[in-house]
Design an enzyme around this catalytic site. Structure first.
Site, PDB file in Angstrom:
ATOM      1  N   HIS A 177       0.837  -1.189   0.000  1.00 45.96           N
ATOM      2  CA  HIS A 177       0.000   0.000   0.000  1.00 45.96           C
ATOM      3  C   HIS A 177       0.880   1.250   0.000  1.00 45.96           C
ATOM      4  CE1 HIS A 177      -3.980  -1.937   1.610  1.00 45.96           C
ATOM      5  NE2 HIS A 177      -3.564  -2.458   0.476  1.00 45.96           N
ATOM      6  N   CYS A 221      -2.283  -0.553   7.502  1.00 41.32           N
ATOM      7  CA  CYS A 221      -1.427   0.639   7.440  1.00 41.32           C
ATOM      8  C   CYS A 221      -1.525   1.493   8.696  1.00 41.32           C
ATOM      9  CB  CYS A 221      -1.788   1.468   6.212  1.00 41.32           C
ATOM     10  SG  CYS A 221      -1.416   0.622   4.658  1.00 41.32           S
ATOM     11  N   CYS A 253      -5.972   1.858   6.128  1.00 44.01           N
ATOM     12  CA  CYS A 253      -6.763   0.685   6.488  1.00 44.01           C
ATOM     13  C   CYS A 253      -6.388   0.196   7.887  1.00 44.01           C
ATOM     14  CB  CYS A 253      -6.563  -0.429   5.463  1.00 44.01           C
ATOM     15  SG  CYS A 253      -4.854  -1.000   5.308  1.00 44.01           S
ATOM     16  N   GLU A 275       1.111   3.735   2.039  1.00 43.65           N
ATOM     17  CA  GLU A 275       1.737   4.054   3.312  1.00 43.65           C
ATOM     18  C   GLU A 275       2.968   3.184   3.577  1.00 43.65           C
ATOM     19  OE1 GLU A 275      -2.802   4.509   3.979  1.00 43.65           O
ATOM     20  OE2 GLU A 275      -1.422   3.365   2.713  1.00 43.65           O
TER      21      GLU A 275
END
Length: 340
Positions: A51, A114, A105, A53
């Site tokens: 992701h 994250c 998330c 992040e």
């Protein structure tokens, strides 16, 4: 620089991967150190991979200590990278600020949560554009705030919501977009128009599309393959939208292994798939179904001595992507309801 500036950097980065993250959303992230220095600007690039992040955290830590690059390079997947970061971060990002286009998330899916990663880094503040309303992923902002992180939601919300729109629409059942290539003076005919970088991007989209729609006249005139060979990708199934029922089966698009080709005088099959790409020219665009309001215009750096397209349509340019000496205009129609 204010929050809007830093979040705009994350938004721009996310647009580099818009639609290419299907079925995930395009997301961007920026990390500042405790003194306000930019450490990383990253995005989620592909479903199943790290992701935004996680990518941004990796790059930020490496900017603080280059020796971490060799450690993180050993990771074979997002879970391994996450664990290596947790084991080796040494509080290098303590009191940092994260800017993310979508709420981090809070669940373990194909990739680690994250929000928990941000907490582990000791971030002081997180600035969020769009709130995540998904049942599985929501809750990251609350988790962060409950653990003492300053959280601001809604910065650049309009721009972040526009970025998120395709994801929300295919999550709801269907996102269909129209693609066309034009010269600087609006010519759409006469052979290859867009450059190699633009065509490669098109092939990346084709490889992800569940269905590709093309007009019968285009099939007969161009005799195209309509595959994803520039990236060695999967060729999409084809819907030939035409009142004509018989075509020359020697046309290359009919001879792709494992491809389904349907011929129909109705475009309705396109709206039964989640992610659909329409490729066409002037006539298709003139009669475009009003449910298709996203238009991708690949524009070359050339002028051609030929008739340009002639139609009445107003669009909002959401973003410009540069591909060498060409560009992609991400547009959204503003004349909904004119064409049925």
């Amino acid at each position: 620089m204010g929050d809007e500036f830093y979040l705009s950097l994350a938004i721009d980065k996310a647009w580099d991967y818009q639609l290419l993250t299907y079925p995930n959303p395009a997301v961007g992230a920026v990390i500042l150190d405790e003194n306000g220095k930019i450490l990383s600007i990253c995005a989620h690039q592909k479903a199943g991979e790290a992701h935004a992040e996680l990518n941004a955290t990796k790059e930020a830590l490496e900017s603080k200590d280059s020796s971490l690059k060799s450690i993180f390079a050993a990771a074979k997947n997002p879970d391994e990278l996450y664990n290596l970061i947790i084991q080796n971060h040494r509080n290098l990002l303590k009191n940092s600020t994260y800017y993310v286009t979508l709420e981090p998330c809070a669940h373990q899916g194909k990739t680690p949560p994250c929000a928990s990663l941000i907490l582990a880094m000791g971030a002081r503040r997180v600035v969020i554009g769009s709130k995540d309303l998904g049942e599985h992923a929501k809750g990251g902002a609350k988790l962060l705030a409950d653990n003492g992180v300053e959280v601001d939601i809604g910065v650049c919300a309009k721009e972040c919501d526009e970025l998120l729109e395709p994801f929300l629409r295919w999550q709801s059942g269907n996102f269909t977009f129209f693609k066309i290539a034009l010269t600087q003076n609006g010519v759409a005919t006469g052979g290859v128009i867009s450059n190699l970088a633009s065509r490669t991007h098109t092939h990346r989209l084709r490889a992800l599309a569940e269905l590709m729609v093309v007009g019968g006249a285009t099939v007969c005139t161009d005799r195209s393959t309509l595959d994803a060979r520039l990236i060695s990708g999967r060729a999409p199934d084809i819907l030939i939208y035409s009142s004509k029922t018989e075509f020359d089966l020697q046309i290359p698009l009919f001879n792709i292994p494992n491809r389904k080709v349907e011929i129909s005088n109705s475009i309705e099959p396109a709206f039964k798939k989640r992610f659909v790409m329409i490729e066409g020219g002037e006539n298709f665009l003139k009669n475009l179904d009003s449910r298709v309001d996203w238009i991708l215009i690949y524009r070359s750096n050339e002028f051609k001595s030929a008739n340009n397209i002639n139609l009445d349509m107003k669009v909002k340019i959401l973003h410009r992507s540069i591909f060498g000496d060409g560009e992609l205009l991400w547009c959204k129609r503003l004349d909904l309801g004119i064409n049925a």
